[in-house]
Design a protein around this motif. Sequence first.
Motif, mmCIF file in Angstrom:
data_model
loop_
_atom_site.group_PDB
_atom_site.id
_atom_site.type_symbol
_atom_site.label_atom_id
_atom_site.label_comp_id
_atom_site.label_asym_id
_atom_site.label_seq_id
_atom_site.Cartn_x
_atom_site.Cartn_y
_atom_site.Cartn_z
ATOM 1 N N ARG A 169 -6.131 -7.670 4.099
ATOM 2 C CA ARG A 169 -7.313 -7.945 3.280
ATOM 3 C C ARG A 169 -6.957 -8.853 2.108
ATOM 4 O O ARG A 169 -7.795 -9.125 1.256
ATOM 5 N N ARG A 170 -5.696 -9.271 2.040
ATOM 6 C CA ARG A 170 -5.245 -10.178 0.984
ATOM 7 C C ARG A 170 -4.106 -11.040 1.520
ATOM 8 O O ARG A 170 -3.455 -10.677 2.493
ATOM 9 N N ALA A 171 -3.830 -12.131 0.832
ATOM 10 C CA ALA A 171 -2.889 -13.137 1.340
ATOM 11 C C ALA A 171 -1.487 -13.039 0.749
ATOM 12 O O ALA A 171 -0.638 -13.864 1.060
ATOM 13 N N ASP A 172 -1.221 -12.043 -0.084
ATOM 14 C CA ASP A 172 0.065 -11.994 -0.782
ATOM 15 C C ASP A 172 0.968 -10.846 -0.306
ATOM 16 O O ASP A 172 1.826 -10.380 -1.047
ATOM 17 N N LEU A 173 0.816 -10.413 0.930
ATOM 18 C CA LEU A 173 1.602 -9.283 1.404
ATOM 19 C C LEU A 173 2.970 -9.722 1.917
ATOM 20 O O LEU A 173 3.090 -10.724 2.624
ATOM 21 N N GLU A 174 3.976 -8.965 1.541
ATOM 22 C CA GLU A 174 5.331 -9.135 2.051
ATOM 23 C C GLU A 174 6.030 -7.788 1.910
ATOM 24 O O GLU A 174 5.553 -6.888 1.216
ATOM 25 N N PHE A 175 7.134 -7.646 2.596
ATOM 26 C CA PHE A 175 7.912 -6.411 2.520
ATOM 27 C C PHE A 175 9.102 -6.614 1.595
ATOM 28 O O PHE A 175 9.733 -7.663 1.624
ATOM 29 N N GLU A 176 9.391 -5.587 0.789
ATOM 30 C CA GLU A 176 10.595 -5.623 -0.032
ATOM 31 C C GLU A 176 11.554 -4.551 0.463
ATOM 32 O O GLU A 176 11.149 -3.425 0.763
ATOM 33 N N LEU A 177 12.824 -4.915 0.525
ATOM 34 C CA LEU A 177 13.870 -3.994 0.943
ATOM 35 C C LEU A 177 14.269 -3.091 -0.213
ATOM 36 O O LEU A 177 14.579 -3.576 -1.308
ATOM 37 N N LEU A 178 14.229 -1.771 0.027
ATOM 38 C CA LEU A 178 14.724 -0.782 -0.923
ATOM 39 C C LEU A 178 15.946 -0.131 -0.288
ATOM 40 O O LEU A 178 15.984 0.100 0.922
ATOM 41 N N VAL A 179 16.938 0.207 -1.118
ATOM 42 C CA VAL A 179 18.199 0.763 -0.621
ATOM 43 C C VAL A 179 18.617 1.939 -1.487
ATOM 44 O O VAL A 179 18.440 1.910 -2.720
ATOM 45 N N LYS A 180 19.185 2.948 -0.841
ATOM 46 C CA LYS A 180 19.739 4.088 -1.565
ATOM 47 C C LYS A 180 21.122 4.390 -0.999
ATOM 48 O O LYS A 180 21.301 4.455 0.221
ATOM 49 N N GLU A 181 22.076 4.567 -1.889
ATOM 50 C CA GLU A 181 23.396 5.029 -1.458
ATOM 51 C C GLU A 181 23.317 6.516 -1.214
ATOM 52 O O GLU A 181 22.771 7.262 -2.025
ATOM 53 N N LEU A 182 23.856 6.943 -0.078
ATOM 54 C CA LEU A 182 23.867 8.357 0.271
ATOM 55 C C LEU A 182 25.235 8.940 -0.059
ATOM 56 O O LEU A 182 26.243 8.471 0.457
ATOM 57 N N ALA A 183 25.240 9.935 -0.927
ATOM 58 C CA ALA A 183 26.522 10.514 -1.362
ATOM 59 C C ALA A 183 27.116 11.392 -0.278
ATOM 60 O O ALA A 183 26.447 11.961 0.538
#
Length: 183
Positions: A169-183
């Motif tokens: 419904r909009r033209a500015d969609l993109e995916f951002e990568l999120l990362v978590k270190e697993l202890a």
Amino acid sequence: MTTAPHPATDGLSFREATKGDVDALVALIESAYRGDDSRAGWTTEADILEGQRTDPQGVLEVVEHPDSRLLTVERDGAIVACCQLEHRGDHAYFGMFAVSPALQGAGLGKVIIAEAERTARETWGVREMHMTVISVRKELIAWYERRGYRRTGRTSPFPYGDERFGIPRRADLEFELLVKELA
């Protein structure tokens, strides 16, 4: 001091999805993200995307993929949440996360993501969990940041024109990568 378990997380059981779960999982995922039903929860994408979030074939592919698990969460025999875990070498990918809209905001998501991280760490020995989030979903990204995920600034394009992933419904969609270190 001991605290009583939260009612939203009482009586949960976790298991891997089977082919027989596909229709129920598609319905859950759709209800969490699309259409008017999704507005009962806070994870709705109804204001940015129309159409489907997934389909039976997409869910079945996750269930049958040898390096993937679709973790299914049940209470009293009913599927109330799910998430995808995929082994990708040195890390696991977390996706297809859905909680029944009626149960959102009560702590269930925190329990599920912690179980997903534990499962990925113990099953594959990975040290990181990766996920992608639509970058305009600021409230959702903030929720993941409170769980220890960090924004990387690395983005990938939204699949405009491929209605299997919804109708933007909009033209500015993109995916951002999120990362978590697993202890």
